[in-house]
Scaffold this motif. Sequence first.
Motif, mmCIF file in Angstrom:
data_model
loop_
_atom_site.group_PDB
_atom_site.id
_atom_site.type_symbol
_atom_site.label_atom_id
_atom_site.label_comp_id
_atom_site.label_asym_id
_atom_site.label_seq_id
_atom_site.Cartn_x
_atom_site.Cartn_y
_atom_site.Cartn_z
ATOM 1 N N SER A 64 0.822 -1.224 0.000
ATOM 2 C CA SER A 64 0.000 0.000 0.000
ATOM 3 C C SER A 64 0.853 1.269 0.000
ATOM 4 O O SER A 64 0.319 2.377 -0.100
ATOM 5 N N SER A 72 2.760 2.815 -2.071
ATOM 6 C CA SER A 72 2.764 3.750 -3.206
ATOM 7 C C SER A 72 1.614 4.741 -3.133
ATOM 8 O O SER A 72 1.644 5.795 -3.778
ATOM 9 N N ASN A 73 0.568 4.419 -2.370
ATOM 10 C CA ASN A 73 -0.557 5.338 -2.170
ATOM 11 C C ASN A 73 -0.537 5.859 -0.731
ATOM 12 O O ASN A 73 0.084 6.864 -0.440
ATOM 13 N N ILE A 74 -1.232 5.179 0.149
ATOM 14 C CA ILE A 74 -1.179 5.501 1.580
ATOM 15 C C ILE A 74 -0.751 4.226 2.292
ATOM 16 O O ILE A 74 -1.524 3.274 2.420
ATOM 17 N N PRO A 134 -6.978 6.768 -1.051
ATOM 18 C CA PRO A 134 -5.722 6.761 -1.809
ATOM 19 C C PRO A 134 -5.800 7.505 -3.133
ATOM 20 O O PRO A 134 -4.769 7.931 -3.661
ATOM 21 N N ASN A 135 -7.001 7.681 -3.666
ATOM 22 C CA ASN A 135 -7.170 8.417 -4.920
ATOM 23 C C ASN A 135 -7.821 9.775 -4.706
ATOM 24 O O ASN A 135 -8.380 10.366 -5.634
ATOM 25 N N GLY A 182 -0.431 13.088 0.295
ATOM 26 C CA GLY A 182 -1.516 12.392 -0.389
ATOM 27 C C GLY A 182 -2.310 11.480 0.512
ATOM 28 O O GLY A 182 -3.158 10.723 0.035
ATOM 29 N N SER A 183 -2.066 11.546 1.823
ATOM 30 C CA SER A 183 -2.711 10.599 2.738
ATOM 31 C C SER A 183 -4.038 11.153 3.273
ATOM 32 O O SER A 183 -4.198 11.403 4.467
#
Length: 277
Positions: free
Chosen positions: A30, A32-34, A169-170, A194-195
Motif C-alpha cells: 500500500s 505507493s498510495n497511503i 488513496p485516490n 496524499g494521505s
Amino acid sequence: MNITSDEIINQICHKITANKNNILSTYHSSKSNIGYFFIDDLLPNDLAKACFSVFPDKNDMRCLKTIREHKYVSAQMNNHNPLLEKVIYAFQDDKVVKLIGDICGIETLYADQSLYAGGLSLMANHNFLNPHLDNSHDAKRERWRVLNLLYYVTPNWELKNGGHLELWPNGPKKNPIVIESKFNRLVVMATHDGSWHSVNKVNSELEARCCISNYYFSPLPLKETDKFHVTKYRGRPEETLKNIILDADAKLRMLLRKVFKKGIRKNPHIYKNKEES
C-alpha cells in the motif's frame, strides 16, 4: 489495573514481531498510495477492556465541533486514569518506535511526548471527521509528521456502528478503503501530502468509539514532493457546497501561516506537564 509500563511495551513488541511478515506485506503493498497496516488483539483482552473502562467521559474532554469535524479529545493525560498514560507512552518506547520504523522503512523516527494532536479521542453518536490531510509538521515546525498510530479500545464495536477509519488513496472524490475500528486493533498509517483520511459518522447511541493515538515525526518527509501545509479538510464526494467552503478555509489558513510561521495562537492540544502549567 496492576501492570507495569514495561509489561505493556513487551506485549506490543511481541505482537509486532509475531505479525511482522504480514504487516510488512500490507504496508509495502500500500506504500505507493497511503501505506498502512493493522494488528488485531494487540494487548491482552482484559488490559484493552480496562483501558475502555477508565476512558474519560466526553464531558471531561474538549469538544471539537465545526463543519470539519465533531469529536472529543484530550492530551492532558494526568487528568485521567494512569493506565491510559502508561499505554499511550508505551507506543513511544524506543523499542516500539524502532520496530515500526523498520517495518515502514523509516530510518529516523521520533515519538512526541507532548502529544501534539495525539492523546485520547472519543466519537459519540453522529460524530464524524471529514476527509483531511494532517498538518505536515510538529508544533515547532521542525520535524515532519510521518506516521499516525491509532489504537481502538471500545469492545464489540461493529461495522454498522460507523466511526471507522477511511483512507482515500485516490483523493476524497473517489471511494475510500474502510478500516474497521475494531476493539483491541492498532492501525498504523503513513502521513504525507496524499494521505487523505477520515472517520465516517458514528451510528451508535449505546457506546462511543474510543481511541488512543500517537504521531511519529522524522527529520525528512516520506515523499520528496511533500511541502509544508496546514491541516486541509475536504467535503465527502456528495458534499459539493461543503467542499467549496472547506477548500477556501484551508487556503485562508495556509495564507495566514505564510505570515505567521507558527500560527496565530499556540495549539492547546498538547500535554502540559507541571512545570509548563
